[in-house]
Write a protein that holds these residues in place. Structure first.
Motif, mmCIF file in Angstrom:
data_model
loop_
_atom_site.group_PDB
_atom_site.id
_atom_site.type_symbol
_atom_site.label_atom_id
_atom_site.label_comp_id
_atom_site.label_asym_id
_atom_site.label_seq_id
_atom_site.Cartn_x
_atom_site.Cartn_y
_atom_site.Cartn_z
ATOM 1 N N VAL A 153 2.926 -29.998 16.702
ATOM 2 C CA VAL A 153 3.674 -28.314 17.540
ATOM 3 C C VAL A 153 4.520 -29.267 18.336
ATOM 4 N N MET A 154 4.603 -29.963 19.502
ATOM 5 C CA MET A 154 5.502 -30.620 20.144
ATOM 6 C C MET A 154 6.644 -30.632 19.750
ATOM 7 N N MET A 155 6.937 -31.751 18.773
ATOM 8 C CA MET A 155 8.148 -31.622 17.682
ATOM 9 C C MET A 155 8.630 -30.636 17.451
ATOM 10 N N THR A 156 7.816 -29.189 17.165
ATOM 11 C CA THR A 156 8.869 -27.822 17.010
ATOM 12 C C THR A 156 9.290 -27.263 18.146
ATOM 13 N N THR A 157 9.167 -27.113 19.325
ATOM 14 C CA THR A 157 9.705 -27.125 20.891
ATOM 15 C C THR A 157 10.688 -26.712 20.596
ATOM 16 N N LEU A 158 11.579 -28.324 19.947
ATOM 17 C CA LEU A 158 12.651 -29.100 20.323
ATOM 18 C C LEU A 158 13.488 -28.688 19.027
ATOM 19 N N GLY A 192 9.968 -26.938 10.428
ATOM 20 C CA GLY A 192 11.785 -26.623 10.727
ATOM 21 C C GLY A 192 11.882 -25.259 9.176
ATOM 22 N N ALA A 193 11.316 -26.399 8.690
ATOM 23 C CA ALA A 193 11.117 -25.300 7.291
ATOM 24 C C ALA A 193 10.446 -24.098 7.026
ATOM 25 N N VAL A 194 10.156 -23.683 8.320
ATOM 26 C CA VAL A 194 8.433 -22.559 8.333
ATOM 27 C C VAL A 194 9.857 -21.736 9.608
ATOM 28 N N PHE A 195 10.356 -22.507 10.346
ATOM 29 C CA PHE A 195 10.952 -21.541 10.527
ATOM 30 C C PHE A 195 12.138 -20.647 10.189
ATOM 31 N N ALA A 196 12.850 -22.335 9.226
ATOM 32 C CA ALA A 196 14.413 -21.200 8.254
ATOM 33 C C ALA A 196 13.611 -20.397 7.160
ATOM 34 N N LEU A 197 12.704 -20.513 6.855
ATOM 35 C CA LEU A 197 11.751 -19.233 5.978
ATOM 36 C C LEU A 197 11.427 -17.952 6.677
ATOM 37 N N ALA A 239 14.628 -14.536 15.795
ATOM 38 C CA ALA A 239 13.738 -13.880 16.703
ATOM 39 C C ALA A 239 12.438 -14.253 15.749
ATOM 40 N N SER A 240 12.494 -13.477 14.758
ATOM 41 C CA SER A 240 11.420 -13.365 13.951
ATOM 42 C C SER A 240 10.753 -14.708 13.787
ATOM 43 N N GLY A 241 11.649 -16.073 12.694
ATOM 44 C CA GLY A 241 11.272 -16.458 13.168
ATOM 45 C C GLY A 241 10.790 -17.339 13.814
ATOM 46 N N MET A 242 11.298 -17.215 14.911
ATOM 47 C CA MET A 242 10.148 -17.900 16.456
ATOM 48 C C MET A 242 9.322 -17.742 16.788
ATOM 49 N N ARG A 243 8.750 -16.164 16.139
ATOM 50 C CA ARG A 243 7.813 -15.603 16.193
ATOM 51 C C ARG A 243 6.545 -15.831 15.587
ATOM 52 N N VAL A 244 7.360 -16.028 14.232
ATOM 53 C CA VAL A 244 6.354 -16.413 12.617
ATOM 54 C C VAL A 244 5.918 -17.596 13.500
ATOM 55 N N VAL A 268 1.967 -19.804 13.933
ATOM 56 C CA VAL A 268 1.460 -21.023 13.113
ATOM 57 C C VAL A 268 0.981 -22.085 13.721
ATOM 58 N N ALA A 269 2.144 -22.974 14.907
ATOM 59 C CA ALA A 269 1.443 -23.784 15.968
ATOM 60 C C ALA A 269 0.864 -23.733 16.544
ATOM 61 N N ALA A 270 0.098 -21.928 17.188
ATOM 62 C CA ALA A 270 -1.018 -21.963 17.775
ATOM 63 C C ALA A 270 -1.383 -22.371 16.998
ATOM 64 N N GLY A 271 -1.776 -22.089 15.703
ATOM 65 C CA GLY A 271 -3.039 -21.916 14.861
ATOM 66 C C GLY A 271 -3.378 -24.053 14.910
ATOM 67 N N LEU A 272 -2.262 -24.719 14.374
ATOM 68 C CA LEU A 272 -2.516 -25.840 14.916
ATOM 69 C C LEU A 272 -3.163 -26.558 15.544
#
Length: 485
Positions: free
Chosen positions: A292-297, A426-431, A447-452, A456-460
């Motif tokens: 999750v922390m890498m997701t923010t970067l 990163g792949a989740v964001f792109a998808l 923005a849509s990619g950010m929300r999704v 997912v990160a919160a779920g993790l």
């Protein structure tokens, strides 16, 4: 009468000298963590300059970063175990020396392949430094201050990560790309001198029986981890046939490693240790949180640039807030661990990460920069508390002759989480953005990619909390025999 007066002062002088030595020893460990983190983050900013200097493609110069990352990921558990066998002080001094020499060779490399080779050697030195610093804490500082020491190491790691891009940019502008690596030389020498003078000598006969180094297990694990890291990094999140082959190789390697460890006399990792629910839960949770922390970067810069329309300078300033908060929070987090215990602080840190990750999927779209900064500050502060508490909890219950290998596993779980976060998330964001190229995607798509992605990160993180609670509940049962660790 003179004896009565003199006697009390001698222990005070001795105690003061011991306290000073402890502080300087801890300073050497802190510098070791700082240098290894700096080695990861400082090179990324120099890739465009290196591509121009060596007249190479971006794919080629990317190996300057990958060689360092792969060396750490593949070897960190093996070198941790080697420290348990040959002596942690001796090996740490060798790792610092190797890192320093490899840094000088990197800065003086006349060809790209030599630079990549030197970076791999530098990564080996960094793996030793990362694996053994946490293992050394129990031998360097009093038990009552273990949490504070772990918090300090977390702070230095955050500072190294945050300082790398800005320091690297300034060094390139002022002195050219060799300075990216030569800056480590004086710092490495200082670290070596402090460690040599102030770290405690290796204990003799700490192992219950003479142990041999598990060469087959180390080779299999290194190849397995290298295959996984390559599968997660090649293609920048776009999975092709090569990625799938590497993942299959990693899966087969994992099975082979388990088989090898059941056959050797002195295994690299005693499989029985993973029956300890607290240890297993801590390693899994550490990997999930690091993902999750890498997701923010990874996601943050694209969102700030494409959705909010910020220029590069403002993006750099906004992105620096997270690591700065983590650096500021590290030492207080360690003190909270000393005061209240590791488990409560760890759960509080996980709760804070979850409380910050969930709003990241909503607030930035409505509140712009403040809506991004406030959740990021909560997430990174929570991460600092989690790291200090989790590291303390794991290392506190480990037998002296296994601290190196368990410290290596703890660092490995973090590294695997970072690699997975960069690729999978990163792949989740792109998808989720439904765009063929994120760099040119519309603000609405990003923005849509950010929300999704952050949903997912919160779920993790919720999964991490569940794993931590389950591990804590199972750990309340009768403990395993001490020799399993």
């Amino acid at each position: 009468m003179k004896r009565d007066i003199a006697a009390p002062t001698e222990p005070n002088v001795e105690g003061s000298e011991r306290t000073r030595s402890v502080r300087l020893g801890l300073a050497s460990l802190s510098l070791s963590i700082l240098l290894s983190a700096l080695g990861t983050s400082i090179a990324n900013v120099g890739l465009p300059t290196l591509a121009h200097a060596f007249e190479a493609s971006f794919q080629d110069v990317q190996w300057v970063v990958l060689a360092y990352l792969l060396a750490i990921t593949a070897l960190i558990v093996g070198v941790g175990r080697l420290g348990d066998i040959v002596g942690r002080r001796r090996l740490l001094l060798g790792g610092i020396a190797l890192f320093t020499v490899a840094s000088s060779l990197s800065g003086l490399a006349p060809a790209l392949w030599l630079l990549i080779a030197a970076r791999a050697a530098q990564g080996l030195g960094a793996a030793i430094m990362m694996a053994l610093t946490m293992a050394f804490v129990a031998e360097t500082v009093p038990t009552a201050r273990t949490g504070s020491a772990m918090g300090l190491l977390g702070t230095m790691s955050a500072i190294g990560t945050a300082l790398g891009p800005s320091l690297g940019g300034a060094l390139i502008a002022g002195f050219g790309w060799p300075a990216l690596f030569l800056i480590n030389v004086p710092l490495g020498i200082l670290t070596y001198v402090l460690a040599h003078r102030h770290l405690p000598a290796d204990s003799q006969g700490t192992a219950r029986a003479p142990a041999r180094f598990d060469v087959p297990g180390t080779i299999v694990l290194a190849l397995t981890l290298a295959a996984y890291a390559l599968a997660m990094t090649i293609g920048r999140g776009h999975f092709g046939p090569l990625n799938i082959v590497l993942l299959l190789a990693a899966a087969l390697g994992g099975g082979l490693f388990v088989f090898v460890e059941t056959k050797v006399a002195s295994p690299l990792a005693r499989l029985a240790m993973f029956r300890d629910p607290a240890l297993s839960a801590s390693l899994i949770t550490n990997g999930l949180v690091s993902t999750v922390m890498m997701t923010t970067l990874v996601v943050g810069p694209f969102y700030l640039a494409r959705a909010l329309g910020l220029d590069a300078a403002i993006i750099g300033l906004v992105m620096s807030v997270g690591p700065v908060v983590a650096a500021i929070s590290g030492v207080p987090a360690g003190r909270f661990v000393d005061w209240f215990g590791a488990r409560p602080v760890m759960m509080a840190g996980l709760a804070a990460i979850a409380a910050g990750a969930a709003p990241l999927s909503i607030l930035p779209a409505t509140l712009a920069i403040p809506g991004y900064l406030a959740p990021i500050a909560v997430v990174t502060a929570g991460y600092a508390f989690f790291q200090a508490a989790n590291n303390t909890a794991v290392m506190a219950g480990i037998a002296a002759d296994r601290r190196g290998v368990v410290s290596g596993m703890l660092n490995l779980s973090r590294n695997l989480g970072l690699v997975t976060g960069a690729s999978v998330m990163g792949a989740v964001f792109a998808l989720a953005s439904a765009a063929s190229d994120i760099a040119t995607a519309s603000p609405e798509a990003v923005a849509s990619g950010m929300r999704v992605t952050f949903a997912v990160a919160a779920g993790l993180i919720l999964l991490a909390i569940a794993v931590a609670l389950a591990g804590r509940a199972l750990a309340a049962r009768p403990a395993l025999p001490d020799d399993t660790l």
